[in-house]
Design a protein around this motif. Structure first.
Motif, PDB file in Angstrom:
ATOM      1  N   ILE A 133      10.073  22.483  23.837  1.00 59.84           N
ATOM      2  CA  ILE A 133       8.799  22.310  23.132  1.00 59.84           C
ATOM      3  C   ILE A 133       8.854  21.056  22.262  1.00 59.84           C
ATOM      4  O   ILE A 133       7.924  20.231  22.268  1.00 59.84           O
ATOM      5  N   ASP A 134       9.947  20.902  21.514  1.00 56.48           N
ATOM      6  CA  ASP A 134      10.108  19.710  20.669  1.00 56.48           C
ATOM      7  C   ASP A 134       9.977  18.430  21.503  1.00 56.48           C
ATOM      8  O   ASP A 134       9.292  17.480  21.106  1.00 56.48           O
ATOM      9  N   TYR A 135      10.657  18.407  22.638  1.00 61.30           N
ATOM     10  CA  TYR A 135      10.626  17.219  23.496  1.00 61.30           C
ATOM     11  C   TYR A 135       9.195  16.911  23.932  1.00 61.30           C
ATOM     12  O   TYR A 135       8.739  15.765  23.870  1.00 61.30           O
ATOM     13  N   THR A 136       8.487  17.944  24.370  1.00 64.82           N
ATOM     14  CA  THR A 136       7.126  17.739  24.871  1.00 64.82           C
ATOM     15  C   THR A 136       6.187  17.295  23.761  1.00 64.82           C
ATOM     16  O   THR A 136       5.343  16.408  23.965  1.00 64.82           O
ATOM     17  N   VAL A 137       6.334  17.874  22.583  1.00 67.10           N
ATOM     18  CA  VAL A 137       5.506  17.463  21.443  1.00 67.10           C
ATOM     19  C   VAL A 137       5.756  15.999  21.109  1.00 67.10           C
ATOM     20  O   VAL A 137       4.808  15.242  20.833  1.00 67.10           O
ATOM     21  N   LYS A 138       7.006  15.582  21.136  1.00 69.68           N
ATOM     22  CA  LYS A 138       7.316  14.182  20.828  1.00 69.68           C
ATOM     23  C   LYS A 138       6.714  13.231  21.862  1.00 69.68           C
ATOM     24  O   LYS A 138       6.343  12.101  21.541  1.00 69.68           O
ATOM     25  N   LYS A 139       6.620  13.670  23.110  1.00 65.64           N
ATOM     26  CA  LYS A 139       6.098  12.808  24.172  1.00 65.64           C
ATOM     27  C   LYS A 139       4.580  12.744  24.200  1.00 65.64           C
ATOM     28  O   LYS A 139       3.998  11.690  24.481  1.00 65.64           O
ATOM     29  N   VAL A 140       3.895  13.878  23.953  1.00 71.31           N
ATOM     30  CA  VAL A 140       2.434  13.893  24.140  1.00 71.31           C
ATOM     31  C   VAL A 140       1.652  14.349  22.913  1.00 71.31           C
ATOM     32  O   VAL A 140       0.422  14.289  22.912  1.00 71.31           O
ATOM     33  N   GLY A 141       2.350  14.825  21.877  1.00 69.03           N
ATOM     34  CA  GLY A 141       1.644  15.216  20.660  1.00 69.03           C
ATOM     35  C   GLY A 141       1.351  16.704  20.597  1.00 69.03           C
ATOM     36  O   GLY A 141       1.231  17.384  21.617  1.00 69.03           O
TER      37      GLY A 141
END
Length: 447
Positions: free
Chosen positions: A372-380
């Motif tokens: 989840i952290d990774y995805t948030v960092k990539k797309v917000g």
């Protein structure tokens, strides 16, 4: 009669005879000790879970759901039921009308496609639809179907579990695009083109050599697949790009005029398999205004251990295969040469492969929130959501059934997510997308 163990480590519906008479994969972990959080964090998580709208975008219902020991209204032997949802304060979920040809049935199993595969898949589709709608029919004080985001919010306010009907795999629809109208009229609100193996509508991220599949056979979508994107937009049905090939995802996101979701996908930046989404695919989904619903599927969240890789390479050597070249070959029978294997050899290899994978140490809730952290960092934060894939191989230590949803909220709190951000992840982002998709639709589909 002994219950077959359904090994769904990669989502392929394979009933492996050598591993019969067990439980669904993942259930043996239900009693494992999860993460321990400070009382202050758990108090915060409990209070927040009571206030927010929480939505799990992909839960499967087994074909025998509702039979003794697997009832919807009892704390039963599945990862999802109404008591567990109430305990975890899960507001609602997408329950999936899923179907796939069952290659392990019949006297000559495993076997390659036969003319009976299509009607068999259609029967499975109908069976799951009856199970899902039956939950709302049989337990009207506990659950109901949500046809709109407004329905979802109203039902949550009434203390009822909101069921969103989704569909996975265009295969049972044959070549009849009008079946989309039929299913939308019956309440389908999310549609995913692909599962394991290519179909006539779209390429899968996991083409199946045993079916004589090749990667990118269609180059993304077929003509009917491209027509379906437009029709789904008109119907106000949310398009789901999980399980699609990279080219198919790119084509859908280019053609759609409404936001799309990936209802149950993880990220290739952490585990490099074609089933996971690349950074480019994450961005393409974001650019539609859509949401990536990160899935809690163990082998998509962390790489296999060295011990498991060594065991898989030993198995491959026994079957005349070269050492592993990539994780795609590790997680399913993906080598092209399998196209010419005798059916018996395929069955022996697949059964042994999934037996090895079942013994792989399971991912944890922290591994999941890393994704989840990774995805948030990539797309917000506005483009990320939550999915479990319960009853279909999903679930991690600490969040292995619907009753443990508070643990996920607690982990998000410890990572520094605000209450507002957690509400977005748990359902706010999906409800926004769903509302926009329906606003842009031009066809009334309410039953």
């Amino acid at each position: 009669m002994l219950r077959s163990r359904k090994l769904l480590l990669t989502g392929i519906a394979l009933f492996v005879p050598a591993l019969a008479a067990g439980l669904f994969f993942g259930q043996k972990h239900l009693l494992e000790e999860g993460p321990a959080y400070p009382p202050k964090v758990m108090k915060h998580a409990n209070e927040l879970q009571e206030r927010i709208l929480s939505f799990d975008s992909h839960i499967n219902v087994p074909i025998d759901y509702g039979t003794p020991g697997f009832e919807a209204d009892k704390d039963s032997g599945t990862q999802f039921d109404l008591p567990k949802a109430a305990r975890g304060r899960l507001s609602g979920a997408a329950l999936t009308v899923f179907a796939w040809p069952e290659l392990w049935n019949g006297p000559n199993a495993p076997h390659r496609p036969t003319p009976a595969f299509l009607p068999e898949a259609q029967k499975e589709q109908e069976t799951r639809y009856r199970i899902i709608t039956g939950i709302a029919r049989d337990f009207p004080n506990q659950a109901a179907i949500a046809y709109t985001p407004e329905d979802f919010k109203r039902l949550a306010g009434e203390g009822k579990f909101a069921i969103v009907i989704s569909m996975l795999n265009a295969y049972p629809l044959g070549n009849d695009i009008n079946r989309l109208d039929h299913w939308a009229a019956r309440g389908m609100r999310i549609f995913g083109f692909s599962y394991v193996a290519n179909n006539d509508w779209a390429d899968s991220s996991r083409p199946m050599p045993f079916y004589n599949d090749t990667p990118d056979a269609l180059g993304g979508l077929s003509d009917i697949g491209r027509q379906a994107v437009g029709r789904l937009n008109e119907l106000g049905v949310v398009i789901d790009v999980s399980q699609m090939s990279r080219k198919a995802v790119e084509e859908v996101t280019r053609l759609t005029r409404a936001p799309v979701i990936a209802s149950h996908s993880a990220v290739r930046g952490l585990v490099d398999i074609d089933r996971n989404l690349s950074d480019q695919e994450l961005k393409a989904i974001k650019d539609t205004g859509g949401v990536v619903q990160v899935v809690a599927f163990p082998t998509y969240l962390k790489p296999l251990t060295q011990k498991t890789r060594e065991r898989l390479n030993e198995l491959r050597a026994q079957h005349g295969l070269q050492p592993l070249e990539n994780l795609n070959q590790a997680l399913m029978p993906a080598d092209p040469v399998i196209a010419i294997w005798p059916e018996q050899k395929f069955g022996e290899y697949a059964g042994a492969l999934y037996g090895i994978l079942e013994e792989e140490p399971k991912a944890t809730l922290r591994d999941y929130v890393d994704a989840i952290d990774y995805t948030v960092k990539k797309v917000g934060i506005d483009h990320v959501g939550i999915s479990s894939d319960f009853n279909d191989g999903g679930g991690v230590i600490g969040w292995d059934n619907a009753g443990e949803a508070r643990n996920l909220t607690a982990e998000l709190i410890t990572r520094g997510y605000s209450d507002q951000d957690i509400a977005k992840l748990w359902g706010g982002n999906f409800l926004r997308v769903w509302g926009e998709v329906q606003r842009l639709g031009t066809v009334a589909t309410h039953p």
